[in-house]
Design a protein around this motif. Structure first.
Motif, PDB file in Angstrom:
ATOM      1  N   CYS A  23       0.831  -1.214   0.000  1.00  0.00           N
ATOM      2  CA  CYS A  23       0.000   0.000   0.000  1.00  0.00           C
ATOM      3  C   CYS A  23       0.862   1.261   0.000  1.00  0.00           C
ATOM      4  O   CYS A  23       0.590   2.208  -0.745  1.00  0.00           O
ATOM      5  CB  CYS A  23      -0.924   0.006   1.217  1.00  0.00           C
ATOM      6  SG  CYS A  23      -2.269  -1.191   1.165  1.00  0.00           S
ATOM      7  N   THR A  32      -2.231   6.384   2.336  1.00  0.00           N
ATOM      8  CA  THR A  32      -2.622   5.041   2.764  1.00  0.00           C
ATOM      9  C   THR A  32      -3.233   5.118   4.153  1.00  0.00           C
ATOM     10  O   THR A  32      -2.637   5.682   5.070  1.00  0.00           O
ATOM     11  CB  THR A  32      -1.396   4.099   2.808  1.00  0.00           C
ATOM     12  OG1 THR A  32      -0.865   3.965   1.490  1.00  0.00           O
ATOM     13  CG2 THR A  32      -1.770   2.725   3.338  1.00  0.00           C
ATOM     14  N   ASP A  36      -6.975   0.737   4.402  1.00  0.00           N
ATOM     15  CA  ASP A  36      -6.385   0.228   3.154  1.00  0.00           C
ATOM     16  C   ASP A  36      -5.520  -1.004   3.433  1.00  0.00           C
ATOM     17  O   ASP A  36      -5.557  -1.990   2.696  1.00  0.00           O
ATOM     18  CB  ASP A  36      -5.520   1.299   2.468  1.00  0.00           C
ATOM     19  CG  ASP A  36      -6.321   2.483   1.966  1.00  0.00           C
ATOM     20  OD1 ASP A  36      -7.501   2.310   1.606  1.00  0.00           O
ATOM     21  OD2 ASP A  36      -5.739   3.599   1.933  1.00  0.00           O
ATOM     22  N   GLU A  40      -5.992  -4.797   2.116  1.00  0.00           N
ATOM     23  CA  GLU A  40      -4.895  -5.451   1.383  1.00  0.00           C
ATOM     24  C   GLU A  40      -4.466  -6.751   2.067  1.00  0.00           C
ATOM     25  O   GLU A  40      -4.158  -7.732   1.402  1.00  0.00           O
ATOM     26  CB  GLU A  40      -3.700  -4.499   1.273  1.00  0.00           C
ATOM     27  CG  GLU A  40      -2.535  -5.031   0.502  1.00  0.00           C
ATOM     28  CD  GLU A  40      -2.636  -4.826  -0.999  1.00  0.00           C
ATOM     29  OE1 GLU A  40      -1.883  -5.502  -1.721  1.00  0.00           O
ATOM     30  OE2 GLU A  40      -3.448  -4.004  -1.465  1.00  0.00           O
TER      31      GLU A  40
END
Length: 193
Positions: A23, A32, A36, A40
């Motif tokens: 990220c 980020t 996030d 991920e």
């Protein structure tokens, strides 16, 4: 309730750090969010916070790991490891790592703890290199620290150039750097371990 073993905990931590690194490389530190990283990694926010207090903690962990890996390689055979680091800059699989490194350097302007961590990751290998080059026959007026700082700057500069220009011939550049290092070691009868 079954006990979670150390290998499982380490794998989860690795999963989170790998997701954070991806990220950060893609969006930068400030764009980020922890959410996030949660997306991920595929783990819950609670699990992320079980391992890390926040993004700065993840950045520090990533930086510390990378410094440790690089230092381990440099201790084995400093000259070959340095040349391999330069060659590795050209590996397409490492492009995200290069972008992440640039962001870490930029973060040193904002964050004193990150600056201190990055600085220690430069200073420790520099001290090791100083020990290695202590008996090198350098020209008058050229001190070992200056030579070391120049080679650190070569690495950092080639990293930046690689991000900007993916046509660099890293093999040629690494070979030249390796020859220069060996030449500095040879006059004093030194050899790289």
């Amino acid at each position: 309730m079954p006990k979670v073993d150390d290998a499982h905990l380490a794998a989860r931590r690795r999963q989170i750090l790998d997701a954070a690194a991806a990220c950060f490389a893609r969006e930068g530190f400030h764009r980020t969010s922890v959410q996030d990283i949660v997306r991920e990694s595929g783990v819950s926010a609670g699990l992320v916070y079980r391992y890390f207090t926040g993004k700065d903690d993840m950045i520090a962990a990533i930086v510390a790991e990378r410094h440790e890996q690089r230092e381990r390689r440099l201790r084995e055979d400093p000259v070959v490891a340095y040349a391999d680091l330069l060659r590795g800059l050209g590996d397409p699989a490492g492009r995200d790592g290069l972008r992440l490194a640039l962001q870490v350097w930029a973060e040193t302007v904002r964050s004193a703890p990150i600056r201190d961590l990055v600085r220690s990751g430069v200073d420790r290998p520099a001290r090791h290199a100083a020990d290695l080059l202590a008996g090198a026959a350098l020209p008058p007026g050229v001190d070992v620290d200056a030579v070391i700082r120049i080679f650190i700057a070569v690495y950092q500069g080639l990293l930046l150039q690689t991000v900007l220009d993916d046509t660099l011939d890293h093999e040629r550049l690494a070979t030249a750097a390796e020859h220069l290092l060996r030449a500095a070691l040879q006059p004093a009868g030194l050899t790289a371990p």
